[in-house]
Scaffold this active site. Sequence first.
Site, PDB file in Angstrom:
ATOM      1  N   HIS A 105      -2.192  17.932  64.260  1.00  0.00           N
ATOM      2  CA  HIS A 105      -1.930  19.239  64.702  1.00  0.00           C
ATOM      3  C   HIS A 105      -0.600  19.458  65.213  1.00  0.00           C
ATOM      4  CE1 HIS A 105      -6.318  19.975  65.118  1.00  0.00           C
ATOM      5  NE2 HIS A 105      -6.334  19.134  65.724  1.00  0.00           N
TER       6      HIS A 105
HETATM    7  O1  RIB Z   1      -6.656  22.219  69.238  1.00  0.00           O
HETATM    8  C1  RIB Z   1      -5.569  21.050  69.067  1.00  0.00           C
HETATM    9  C2  RIB Z   1      -4.495  21.208  70.138  1.00  0.00           C
HETATM   10  O2  RIB Z   1      -5.163  20.853  71.333  1.00  0.00           O
HETATM   11  C3  RIB Z   1      -3.483  20.298  70.093  1.00  0.00           C
HETATM   12  O3  RIB Z   1      -2.240  20.684  70.478  1.00  0.00           O
HETATM   13  C4  RIB Z   1      -4.056  19.011  70.580  1.00  0.00           C
HETATM   14  O4  RIB Z   1      -2.976  18.134  71.278  1.00  0.00           O
HETATM   15  C5  RIB Z   1      -4.609  19.701  71.835  1.00  0.00           C
HETATM   16  O5  RIB Z   1      -3.487  20.002  72.948  1.00  0.00           O
END
Ligand code: RIB
Length: 312
Positions: free
Chosen positions: A242
């Site tokens: 992500h």
């Molecule tokens: O949903 C994914 C996000 O939530 C990413 O930033 C992961 O690190 C968590 O913080």
Amino acid sequence: MPRKIIIDTDPGQDDAVAILLALGSPDDLEVLGITAVAGNVPLPLTQKNARIVCELAGKSDVKVFAGCDAPLQRKLVTAEHVHGKTGLDGPKMDDPTMPLQDQHGVDFIIETLRSEAEGTVTLCPLGPLTNIALAMQEAPDIVGRIQEIVLMGGGYFEGGNITPTAEFNIFVDPEAAAIVFKSGVPLTVMPLDVTHKALTTKPRIQAFRDMGTQVGDMVAAWTDFFERFDMEKYGSEGAPLHDPCVIAYLIRPDLFDGRHINVEIETDSPLTLGMTVADYWRVTDRAPNAMFMQDVDADGFYALLTARLATL
Ligand code: RIB
Ligand code: CA
């Protein structure tokens, strides 16, 4: 001229990879500071993890600050089920020796935006938006000085990952997200719609391992640990990286594609709290406020990531 950024983060294995990508790209990015926020794990761990990552990159001169330890109005929700108890489960790690800055992370954000030339600092939130929103509330004068906010959060066609409709970063502090999305600051969003197309696969993780460096080994171990949650849940062949999508966008925006639309945040309904209500088909007259990314050249993304990690 490298772009000036502040990374706001809740490490988290994917945050850690994003920080490494940024620190491995000094010709593209000048990291003015890293502000930790409570999210994946509580603040004492996210600020410690941010320092661990900087030391792993050999950049112990980077200023790391502790920000907010809880959302603006709600109880903290964490994600140890995804990231493990430490937030960086996978490999064994030593405690950091580099110092944590004394200044509060929110004050650092305010002070930096006031002292740097207007429109020259980009904020890169990788966790709940608490620090960013509180800075805007405490110092409304900084809002017009922010060049752009490029954040990881939300989801529309992909739904949510912490509830059926909400993505974790937005869900943890929906009031903060609403402040940021209503701020009028140029916004580029990396929602699950695009991050779920940047999946680690065995060959991609092997490429990290093949670097033969401590960074490569740590990133391979983190992604090995991090992927089990998504593989069980989605049956996917790997985990979505992500947060590195935010940093990759700053270096190679051409790798990404999306649509400039209106996105608003649900802050009331218990059923859909934290949902990013994206008017993707422009069926309302609500003004567009966010570049909402949908697609990524995944091979190009991993080629960039691997090349930059190999320089550390
Ligand atoms: O949903 C994914 C996000 O939530 C990413 O930033 C992961 O690190 C968590 O913080
Ligand atoms: Ca994160």
